[in-house]
Design a protein around this motif. Structure first.
Motif, PDB file in Angstrom:
ATOM      1  N   LYS A 265       0.898  -1.172   0.000  1.00 41.38           N
ATOM      2  CA  LYS A 265       0.000   0.000   0.000  1.00 41.38           C
ATOM      3  C   LYS A 265       0.925   1.207   0.000  1.00 41.38           C
ATOM      4  N   GLU A 266       1.247   1.648  -1.200  1.00 41.42           N
ATOM      5  CA  GLU A 266       2.354   2.588  -1.378  1.00 41.42           C
ATOM      6  C   GLU A 266       2.104   3.941  -0.728  1.00 41.42           C
ATOM      7  N   ASP A 267       0.844   4.296  -0.458  1.00 41.39           N
ATOM      8  CA  ASP A 267       0.566   5.576   0.190  1.00 41.39           C
ATOM      9  C   ASP A 267       0.495   5.444   1.715  1.00 41.39           C
ATOM     10  N   ALA A 268       0.848   4.281   2.236  1.00 41.59           N
ATOM     11  CA  ALA A 268       0.755   4.049   3.681  1.00 41.59           C
ATOM     12  C   ALA A 268       1.893   4.743   4.425  1.00 41.59           C
ATOM     13  N   ASN A 269       1.582   5.272   5.600  1.00 40.59           N
ATOM     14  CA  ASN A 269       2.590   5.863   6.477  1.00 40.59           C
ATOM     15  C   ASN A 269       2.938   4.944   7.648  1.00 40.59           C
ATOM     16  N   GLU A 270       2.228   3.824   7.715  1.00 42.10           N
ATOM     17  CA  GLU A 270       2.483   2.873   8.782  1.00 42.10           C
ATOM     18  C   GLU A 270       2.354   1.457   8.240  1.00 42.10           C
ATOM     19  N   THR A 271       2.840   0.517   9.009  1.00 43.87           N
ATOM     20  CA  THR A 271       2.745  -0.894   8.659  1.00 43.87           C
ATOM     21  C   THR A 271       1.885  -1.602   9.695  1.00 43.87           C
ATOM     22  N   ILE A 272       0.930  -2.367   9.224  1.00 47.76           N
ATOM     23  CA  ILE A 272       0.155  -3.226  10.114  1.00 47.76           C
ATOM     24  C   ILE A 272       0.599  -4.654   9.857  1.00 47.76           C
ATOM     25  N   PHE A 273       0.764  -5.436  10.922  1.00 46.29           N
ATOM     26  CA  PHE A 273       1.309  -6.778  10.719  1.00 46.29           C
ATOM     27  C   PHE A 273       0.623  -7.809  11.609  1.00 46.29           C
ATOM     28  N   ASN A 274       0.594  -9.040  11.092  1.00 39.61           N
ATOM     29  CA  ASN A 274       0.180 -10.232  11.829  1.00 39.61           C
ATOM     30  C   ASN A 274       1.323 -11.237  11.774  1.00 39.61           C
ATOM     31  N   ILE A 275       1.578 -11.884  12.893  1.00 43.65           N
ATOM     32  CA  ILE A 275       2.584 -12.946  12.977  1.00 43.65           C
ATOM     33  C   ILE A 275       1.920 -14.137  13.658  1.00 43.65           C
ATOM     34  N   GLY A 276       2.086 -15.337  13.111  1.00 45.99           N
ATOM     35  CA  GLY A 276       1.462 -16.460  13.805  1.00 45.99           C
ATOM     36  C   GLY A 276       1.545 -17.758  13.056  1.00 45.99           C
ATOM     37  N   SER A 325     -10.708 -19.690  16.582  1.00 47.22           N
ATOM     38  CA  SER A 325     -10.935 -21.131  16.496  1.00 47.22           C
ATOM     39  C   SER A 325     -12.100 -21.485  15.592  1.00 47.22           C
ATOM     40  N   TYR A 326     -11.922 -22.562  14.823  1.00 46.53           N
ATOM     41  CA  TYR A 326     -12.969 -23.108  13.974  1.00 46.53           C
ATOM     42  C   TYR A 326     -13.338 -24.504  14.490  1.00 46.53           C
ATOM     43  N   SER A 327     -14.099 -25.251  13.729  1.00 45.34           N
ATOM     44  CA  SER A 327     -14.518 -26.568  14.210  1.00 45.34           C
ATOM     45  C   SER A 327     -13.397 -27.601  14.150  1.00 45.34           C
ATOM     46  N   ASN A 328     -12.454 -27.450  13.197  1.00 44.82           N
ATOM     47  CA  ASN A 328     -11.396 -28.444  13.048  1.00 44.82           C
ATOM     48  C   ASN A 328      -9.988 -27.877  13.086  1.00 44.82           C
ATOM     49  N   ALA A 329      -9.862 -26.586  13.195  1.00 45.21           N
ATOM     50  CA  ALA A 329      -8.541 -25.958  13.223  1.00 45.21           C
ATOM     51  C   ALA A 329      -8.696 -24.536  13.747  1.00 45.21           C
ATOM     52  N   GLY A 330      -7.743 -23.691  13.435  1.00 42.22           N
ATOM     53  CA  GLY A 330      -7.827 -22.309  13.882  1.00 42.22           C
ATOM     54  C   GLY A 330      -6.575 -21.543  13.521  1.00 42.22           C
ATOM     55  N   LEU A 331      -6.460 -20.334  14.061  1.00 40.83           N
ATOM     56  CA  LEU A 331      -5.312 -19.475  13.816  1.00 40.83           C
ATOM     57  C   LEU A 331      -4.826 -18.884  15.134  1.00 40.83           C
ATOM     58  N   PHE A 332      -3.524 -18.723  15.234  1.00 39.46           N
ATOM     59  CA  PHE A 332      -2.928 -17.927  16.308  1.00 39.46           C
ATOM     60  C   PHE A 332      -2.245 -16.746  15.660  1.00 39.46           C
ATOM     61  N   SER A 333      -2.409 -15.564  16.234  1.00 42.66           N
ATOM     62  CA  SER A 333      -1.747 -14.402  15.639  1.00 42.66           C
ATOM     63  C   SER A 333      -1.372 -13.364  16.685  1.00 42.66           C
ATOM     64  N   ILE A 334      -0.247 -12.717  16.445  1.00 34.97           N
ATOM     65  CA  ILE A 334       0.170 -11.507  17.146  1.00 34.97           C
ATOM     66  C   ILE A 334      -0.060 -10.371  16.166  1.00 34.97           C
ATOM     67  N   SER A 335      -0.706  -9.317  16.604  1.00 34.60           N
ATOM     68  CA  SER A 335      -1.024  -8.226  15.685  1.00 34.60           C
ATOM     69  C   SER A 335      -0.716  -6.871  16.294  1.00 34.60           C
ATOM     70  N   SER A 336      -0.254  -5.976  15.436  1.00 36.74           N
ATOM     71  CA  SER A 336       0.011  -4.605  15.859  1.00 36.74           C
ATOM     72  C   SER A 336       0.227  -3.738  14.620  1.00 36.74           C
ATOM     73  N   PHE A 337       0.571  -2.478  14.846  1.00 36.09           N
ATOM     74  CA  PHE A 337       0.867  -1.547  13.753  1.00 36.09           C
ATOM     75  C   PHE A 337       1.864  -0.525  14.271  1.00 36.09           C
ATOM     76  N   THR A 338       2.602   0.071  13.358  1.00 36.25           N
ATOM     77  CA  THR A 338       3.629   1.034  13.748  1.00 36.25           C
ATOM     78  C   THR A 338       3.998   1.889  12.543  1.00 36.25           C
ATOM     79  N   GLN A 339       4.750   2.934  12.757  1.00 38.48           N
ATOM     80  CA  GLN A 339       5.221   3.758  11.643  1.00 38.48           C
ATOM     81  C   GLN A 339       6.119   2.923  10.729  1.00 38.48           C
TER      82      GLN A 339
END
Length: 464
Positions: A265-276, A325-339
Motif C-alpha cells: 500500500k504505497e501511500d501508507a505511512n504505517e505498517t500493520i502486521f500479523n505474525i502467527g 478457532s474453527y470446528s477443526n482448526a484455527g489461527l494464532f496471531s500476534i497483531s500490531s501496527f507502527t510507523q
C-alpha cells in the motif's frame, strides 16, 4: 420508541448481571438450564428460559458458510444477506416494516462455517413475526433486482475495505495460511466472484443448504418452554426434511517453513502486521488454559506485548495476541501496527516477547493475576439472551457443550505453572512462523526477507 425500550431492557440485563457477578464467582458460575429437542422434520431446537426482562431472542443458525462456497467466494454471504429481500407472502418492505413496528430488526450474518439470522422482541410481540421468520427460512424468493442491488453495494464495500488495512489484514492472514483450502475462503468474496454470482446460484445455494436438518434454532428469554415447543413444532410442521449436501470436514495445512506476505500500500505511512500460525479447534480440551496463557501474552491491556510495544517503547498504540478457532482448526496471531520506519523494530520486539514466553514461562504471581482477570471477564458474557442463544446454536457446529462453562472456573483455578509450560510448548507457535505485512513495500521488501520466503501482492488487486 419501541426499539429504545428494547435497548434499555437489554442494558438492564447487563447491569443486573454486573451486580450478580461477585456471587457468581464465589459459587462457581453454571450455565443456565435449557431444553434441547429434535423436531420431527430434523430441526434442532434449543430453549432457555431467562425471565429477567420481558424479551425473547430467536437465533437461527444454518450449517453452511464460506467453506461451502466452492469457487464462488461470497455466495453463502450474499445468500444470507438476501434472505430479507422477500418471501412468498412478504415483500422486502413488509419484512422491514413488521420488525420496525415492534422495535426490532433482523440481524443477518455470514461466517466461515455457518450463517445466522437473529432478532430480539418483546415477549408479547413474538407471535407477530414468527410467520415471517418461517417464510424467510423456507420460501425466500431472492428477487433479481434486489440481489443485483446488494451485489453492487457489496462490490463498493469490498473496494472501501482495502482503504483500511486493519479491516482486511485478517482476510490476508487467513488466506495466506490456508491457501486454496476452504478455511481460506474470504467470507464476503472478491470482486471477481461477486460479479459472477446471479440469483439462480443464490437460489441453488438456498435450496441445497437451507433445509431442516441443517437448521439450529435457539430461543432465549421470557417464555414457558412447553408453550415455545408447541409454537415451533406447529410453525414448521409442514416443512419436510430434504437431502442436503454433506457437511465439509476441513483440516489444517502443515506449515513447513517461515513465509512472508508483503501487501503493498504505497501511500501508507504505517505498517500493520500479523505474525502467527495454526491455532486450535473450538472444542480443544485445553481451550480455557490457552486463554489464560494468552491473557498474559497479549489478551489484555497490561499484557506483555502491549507493555513492550506500547508502554515501554512507544512503537504502537496497541499490540495483542489471539486465537481464532474453527470446528477443526484455527489461527494464532500476534497483531500490531507502527510507523513505516519502525516496522522491523516493532516486529523484532514482538518476536522477542514470544521467545520470552517460551524461554521463561509464566511465574506464579503473573499466572494468578491472569486467572483473576479471566474469571472476572467470564460470567457477564452469559447475561444477555443474544449471547446465550448464540452459544447454544454454535455448540452444534463447534462440538463443545455447557461443560465448558460449568468447569471454567475450576479449570482456571487448577492451572499450575508446570501445566502452563506444557500449554506454551504445545500450542503457541515458536518457529515456522507466518508473517503478513501491509505497508509501503518499497521501504520494507529488502529487510523483510530475514523472516522467510517473501510473496508480494498489491492491496489494490482483487482478492487476498
Amino acid at each position: 420508541m419501541k426499539s429504545i425500550v428494547i435497548k434499555i431492557l437489554c442494558l438492564f440485563v447487563f447491569i443486573a448481571g454486573g451486580f450478580s457477578n461477585s456471587s457468581a464467582q464465589a459459587t462457581g458460575f453454571k450455565f443456565p438450564e435449557y431444553k434441547k429437542l429434535k423436531l420431527s422434520n430434523g430441526i434442532t431446537l434449543y430453549l432457555l428460559e431467562n425471565k429477567k426482562v420481558p424479551l425473547i431472542t430467536v437465533s437461527a443458525l444454518i450449517k453452511a458458510g464460506a467453506i461451502n462456497d466452492g469457487t464462488m467466494n461470497g455466495l453463502s454471504y450474499l445468500t444470507n444477506e438476501a434472505l430479507s429481500f422477500g418471501t412468498k407472502s412478504f415483500s422486502k418492505s413488509d419484512i422491514e416494516n413488521s420488525f420496525e413496528s415492534i422495535g426490532s430488526s433482523l440481524d443477518l450474518r455470514g461466517d466461515l462455517e455457518f450463517s445466522t439470522l437473529r432478532f430480539t422482541v418483546l415477549n408479547s410481540k413474538i407471535e407477530s413475526v414468527l410467520p415471517i421468520f418461517k417464510e424467510i427460512l423456507t420460501v425466500s424468493t431472492f428477487p433479481k433486482e434486489e440481489v443485483e442491488k446488494r451485489k453492487q453495494r457489496l462490490l463498493v464495500e469490498l473496494k472501501q475495505q482495502k482503504q483500511r488495512p486493519n479491516a482486511v489484514i485478517g482476510f490476508y492472514f487467513n488466506k495466506f495460511i490456508y491457501g486454496d483450502g476452504e478455511y481460506g475462503n474470504p467470507i464476503m468474496g472478491t470482486a471477481e466472484t461477486i460479479e459472477k454470482i446471479d440469483e439462480a446460484q443464490v437460489k441453488d445455494f438456498y435450496s441445497n443448504y437451507y433445509v431442516p436438518s441443517n437448521l439450529v434454532i435457539a430461543v432465549s428469554g421470557d417464555f414457558k418452554t412447553e408453550d415455545m415447543v408447541k409454537k415451533f413444532s406447529d410453525l414448521f410442521s409442514d416443512w419436510s426434511n430434504q437431502s442436503s449436501k454433506a457437511r465439509l470436514v476441513v483440516n489444517a495445512p502443515e506449515l513447513t517453513k517461515s513465509r512472508v506476505l508483503l501487501v503493498n500500500k504505497e501511500d501508507a505511512n504505517e505498517t500493520i502486521f500479523n505474525i502467527g500460525g495454526i491455532g486450535i479447534p473450538m472444542n480443544n480440551p485445553d481451550y480455557t488454559a490457552i486463554q489464560v496463557v494468552n491473557t498474559v501474552l497479549g489478551g489484555r491491556f497490561t499484557s506483555w506485548l502491549n507493555d513492550e510495544l506500547r508502554v515501554n517503547s512507544g512503537l504502537t498504540y496497541g499490540a495483542r495476541s489471539s486465537f481464532r478457532s474453527y470446528s477443526n482448526a484455527g489461527l494464532f496471531s500476534i497483531s500490531s501496527f507502527t510507523q513505516t520506519k519502525t516496522t522491523f523494530e516493532a516486529i523484532d520486539l514482538a518476536l522477542k516477547v514470544l521467545d520470552r514466553l517460551h524461554s521463561e514461562g509464566i511465574d506464579e504471581k503473573t499466572l494468578n493475576s491472569a486467572k483473576n482477570y479471566i474469571k472476572g471477564q467470564f460470567p457477564p458474557r452469559f447475561e444477555t439472551n443474544s449471547y446465550l442463544a448464540s452459544f447454544l446454536s454454535e455448540m452444534e457446529v463447534y462440538g463443545y457443550d455447557e461443560s465448558y462453562v460449568n468447569q471454567f472456573e475450576n479449570t482456571v483455578d487448577k492451572l499450575t505453572v508446570e501445566k502452563v509450560k506444557e500449554i506454551i510448548s504445545k500450542y503457541f507457535p515458536k518457529d515456522k512462523l507466518q508473517f503478513v505485512l501491509i505497508g509501503r513495500a518499497s521501504e520494507l521488501r529488502e529487510e523483510v526477507k530475514k523472516y522467510g520466503e517473501v510473496t508480494e501482492k498489491e492491496i489494490k488487486a482483487d482478492g487476498y
